[in-house]
Design an enzyme around this catalytic site. Sequence first.
Site, PDB file in Angstrom:
ATOM      1  N   ILE A   1     -13.126   3.806  11.860  1.00 26.12           N
ATOM      2  CA  ILE A   1     -11.909   4.142  12.609  1.00 26.12           C
ATOM      3  C   ILE A   1     -11.575   5.633  12.439  1.00 26.12           C
ATOM      4  O   ILE A   1     -11.156   6.300  13.393  1.00 26.12           O
ATOM      5  CB  ILE A   1     -10.753   3.245  12.119  1.00 26.12           C
ATOM      6  CG1 ILE A   1     -11.040   1.785  12.513  1.00 26.12           C
ATOM      7  CG2 ILE A   1      -9.413   3.708  12.691  1.00 26.12           C
ATOM      8  CD1 ILE A   1     -10.276   0.750  11.700  1.00 26.12           C
TER       9      ILE A   1
ATOM     10  N   TYR B   1      -7.149  -6.165  -2.036  1.00 23.85           N
ATOM     11  CA  TYR B   1      -7.237  -5.255  -0.886  1.00 23.85           C
ATOM     12  C   TYR B   1      -5.951  -5.312  -0.060  1.00 23.85           C
ATOM     13  O   TYR B   1      -5.347  -4.281   0.255  1.00 23.85           O
ATOM     14  CB  TYR B   1      -8.443  -5.611  -0.007  1.00 23.85           C
ATOM     15  CG  TYR B   1      -8.415  -4.901   1.337  1.00 23.85           C
ATOM     16  CD1 TYR B   1      -8.709  -3.547   1.432  1.00 23.85           C
ATOM     17  CD2 TYR B   1      -8.065  -5.594   2.496  1.00 23.85           C
ATOM     18  CE1 TYR B   1      -8.652  -2.900   2.658  1.00 23.85           C
ATOM     19  CE2 TYR B   1      -8.007  -4.952   3.724  1.00 23.85           C
ATOM     20  CZ  TYR B   1      -8.305  -3.605   3.807  1.00 23.85           C
ATOM     21  OH  TYR B   1      -8.240  -2.939   5.010  1.00 23.85           O
TER      22      TYR B   1
ATOM     23  N   LYS C   1      -3.150  -2.294   0.733  1.00 31.85           N
ATOM     24  CA  LYS C   1      -2.680  -1.858   2.065  1.00 31.85           C
ATOM     25  C   LYS C   1      -1.167  -2.016   2.166  1.00 31.85           C
ATOM     26  O   LYS C   1      -0.485  -1.178   2.771  1.00 31.85           O
ATOM     27  CB  LYS C   1      -3.368  -2.658   3.180  1.00 31.85           C
ATOM     28  CG  LYS C   1      -4.874  -2.550   3.226  1.00 31.85           C
ATOM     29  CD  LYS C   1      -5.379  -1.119   3.268  1.00 31.85           C
ATOM     30  CE  LYS C   1      -5.041  -0.383   4.540  1.00 31.85           C
ATOM     31  NZ  LYS C   1      -5.569   1.027   4.490  1.00 31.85           N
TER      32      LYS C   1
HETATM   33  N1  LIG Z   1     -11.722  -2.427  10.278  1.00 30.20           N
HETATM   34  C1  LIG Z   1     -10.639  -3.190  10.293  1.00 30.20           C
HETATM   35  O1  LIG Z   1     -10.611  -4.268  10.907  1.00 30.20           O
HETATM   36  C2  LIG Z   1      -9.393  -2.738   9.597  1.00 30.20           C
HETATM   37  C3  LIG Z   1      -8.265  -3.579   9.672  1.00 30.20           C
HETATM   38  C4  LIG Z   1      -7.080  -3.159   9.074  1.00 30.20           C
HETATM   39  C5  LIG Z   1      -7.020  -1.940   8.425  1.00 30.20           C
HETATM   40  N2  LIG Z   1      -8.129  -1.167   8.346  1.00 30.20           N
HETATM   41  C6  LIG Z   1      -8.006   0.124   7.638  1.00 30.20           C
HETATM   42  O2  LIG Z   1      -8.518   1.152   8.467  1.00 30.20           O
HETATM   43  C7  LIG Z   1      -9.086   2.187   7.658  1.00 30.20           C
HETATM   44  C8  LIG Z   1     -10.504   2.468   8.092  1.00 30.20           C
HETATM   45  O3  LIG Z   1     -11.247   1.250   8.029  1.00 30.20           O
HETATM   46  P1  LIG Z   1     -12.737   1.162   8.599  1.00 30.20           P
HETATM   47  O4  LIG Z   1     -12.943  -0.233   9.041  1.00 30.20           O
HETATM   48  O5  LIG Z   1     -12.998   2.277   9.537  1.00 30.20           O
HETATM   49  O6  LIG Z   1     -13.568   1.378   7.245  1.00 30.20           O
HETATM   50  P2  LIG Z   1     -15.026   1.971   7.017  1.00 30.20           P
HETATM   51  O7  LIG Z   1     -15.835   1.956   8.254  1.00 30.20           O
HETATM   52  O8  LIG Z   1     -15.551   1.278   5.807  1.00 30.20           O
HETATM   53  O9  LIG Z   1     -14.735   3.494   6.642  1.00 30.20           O
HETATM   54  C9  LIG Z   1     -14.024   3.789   5.477  1.00 30.20           C
HETATM   55  C10 LIG Z   1     -13.955   5.286   5.290  1.00 30.20           C
HETATM   56  O10 LIG Z   1     -13.232   5.540   4.074  1.00 30.20           O
HETATM   57  C11 LIG Z   1     -14.034   6.446   3.295  1.00 30.20           C
HETATM   58  N3  LIG Z   1     -13.789   6.353   1.857  1.00 30.20           N
HETATM   59  C12 LIG Z   1     -13.945   5.261   1.055  1.00 30.20           C
HETATM   60  N4  LIG Z   1     -13.684   5.616  -0.222  1.00 30.20           N
HETATM   61  C13 LIG Z   1     -13.372   6.941  -0.221  1.00 30.20           C
HETATM   62  C14 LIG Z   1     -13.044   7.887  -1.232  1.00 30.20           C
HETATM   63  N5  LIG Z   1     -13.007   7.564  -2.536  1.00 30.20           N
HETATM   64  N6  LIG Z   1     -12.769   9.161  -0.872  1.00 30.20           N
HETATM   65  C15 LIG Z   1     -12.840   9.527   0.432  1.00 30.20           C
HETATM   66  N7  LIG Z   1     -13.178   8.685   1.426  1.00 30.20           N
HETATM   67  C16 LIG Z   1     -13.452   7.403   1.096  1.00 30.20           C
HETATM   68  C17 LIG Z   1     -15.463   6.078   3.638  1.00 30.20           C
HETATM   69  O11 LIG Z   1     -16.330   7.105   3.223  1.00 30.20           O
HETATM   70  P3  LIG Z   1     -17.881   6.768   2.842  1.00 30.20           P
HETATM   71  O12 LIG Z   1     -18.599   6.737   4.153  1.00 30.20           O
HETATM   72  O13 LIG Z   1     -18.266   7.923   1.976  1.00 30.20           O
HETATM   73  O14 LIG Z   1     -17.893   5.454   2.137  1.00 30.20           O
HETATM   74  C18 LIG Z   1     -15.333   5.943   5.151  1.00 30.20           C
HETATM   75  O15 LIG Z   1     -15.313   7.200   5.754  1.00 30.20           O
HETATM   76  C19 LIG Z   1      -8.970   1.694   6.216  1.00 30.20           C
HETATM   77  O16 LIG Z   1      -7.806   2.246   5.650  1.00 30.20           O
HETATM   78  C20 LIG Z   1      -8.817   0.185   6.368  1.00 30.20           C
HETATM   79  O17 LIG Z   1      -8.107  -0.382   5.272  1.00 30.20           O
HETATM   80  C21 LIG Z   1      -9.307  -1.539   8.906  1.00 30.20           C
END
Ligand SMILES: NC(=O)c1ccc[n+]([C@@H]2O[C@H](COP(=O)([O-])OP(=O)(O)OC[C@H]3O[C@@H](n4cnc5c(N)ncnc54)[C@H](OP(=O)(O)O)[C@@H]3O)[C@@H](O)[C@H]2O)c1
Length: 317
Positions: free
Chosen positions: A32, A181, A185
């Site tokens: 995202i 988790y 959030k």
């Molecule tokens: N996908 C969903 O359905 C969903 C639903 C509700 C909320 N969210 C929220 O939306 C956000 C993005 O989710 P996503 O699905 O896009 O997740 P994702 O594809 O797993 O991407 C997560 C990102 O966070 C980075 N990250 C993790 N640990 C980190 C650290 N210690 N320092 C800096 N960066 C770090 C990762 O970097 P690396 O590539 O280096 O690991 C990656 O760029 C999150 O906050 C998640 O909780 C997602």
Amino acid sequence: MSSASQSRPWDVHRLPPAVGRVFLVTGGNAGIGYFAAEQLAATGAVVVLGSRDRAKADAAMTSIRSRVPGAQVRHLQLDLADLSSLKTAVDRLDLDHLDAVVHNAGVALDDPPRRETADGHELMFGTNHLGHFALTQWLAPLLSAAPAGRIVTVGSFAARSEQLDLDDLQSTQDYRPKRTYGRSKLAQMYFGFELDRRLRAAGSTVLSVVAHPGGALDSLTPSRTPVGVTNTPGERLRALPSALLVQGKDAGAWPVVRAVLDPEVQGGQLWGPRVLGLRGKPRREPIPSHMADPTIAARLWAVSAELTGTDPHLGFR
Ligand SMILES: NC(=O)c1ccc[n+]([C@@H]2O[C@H](COP(=O)([O-])OP(=O)(O)OC[C@H]3O[C@@H](n4cnc5c(N)ncnc54)[C@H](OP(=O)(O)O)[C@@H]3O)[C@@H](O)[C@H]2O)c1
């Protein structure tokens, strides 16, 4: 409530220009965060990708530049799991102001064992909540220097059914990954709403807004091979039934991008997808009552300040 009544309806494919503005997206190298960065770059703004991995950030910047001619993208080395590194990271930004930060980076573990950051905090609470809490203090002077700075905290649908355990915020007594988790959030969302109250009380021009992506799956996301998303037409076809309920990460970024850009968005609001809060165009949502409890938020704030040795409130003027 939205800009629709006063001007043309918000169009996720026709964003207002933001030339001259600077946005930081944590975790902008993937998921995202990547799509938020790509969409924001298309407005003409400078977009900084906060990423702990230079190679992944380079791949993301190459992908954005190939899709957005003239995109102005930069990388900031940022590891939210290492609290002691965050001030230095912000100093390296070398900016005189920051128009918005998107607190997007997140870690979600599915299985035990319980893991900790280098600072000894439970990994999800430590990265998702404490990392962004501390980062906010260091960014506060830059956000205050912008004409109307914004902090957009990315929450989650998963937080709706959770309650914080203020006596076990780090899940030392009872660790269940999905619950930990969801609570991390929820802590972020409490933070976003409490920050709004504190900014208003201080008369700050900076807004704090919470946005969430609904349900966003890689399998429904358009391919961006350099950032690790490649879906063949067959894979996309097989994923289609899930599209009845959830969406791709490109669409998951829409509420976040609207929270950054829409002049009608106000501090303390919650934005998410229109259909059941899970998919679709972004709209303002009512805030679940438990997330609006200022007493719990204030207690969480005090503990977070103690655990991180920071207090974001002190950085704003
Ligand atoms: N996908 C969903 O359905 C969903 C639903 C509700 C909320 N969210 C929220 O939306 C956000 C993005 O989710 P996503 O699905 O896009 O997740 P994702 O594809 O797993 O991407 C997560 C990102 O966070 C980075 N990250 C993790 N640990 C980190 C650290 N210690 N320092 C800096 N960066 C770090 C990762 O970097 P690396 O590539 O280096 O690991 C990656 O760029 C999150 O906050 C998640 O909780 C997602």
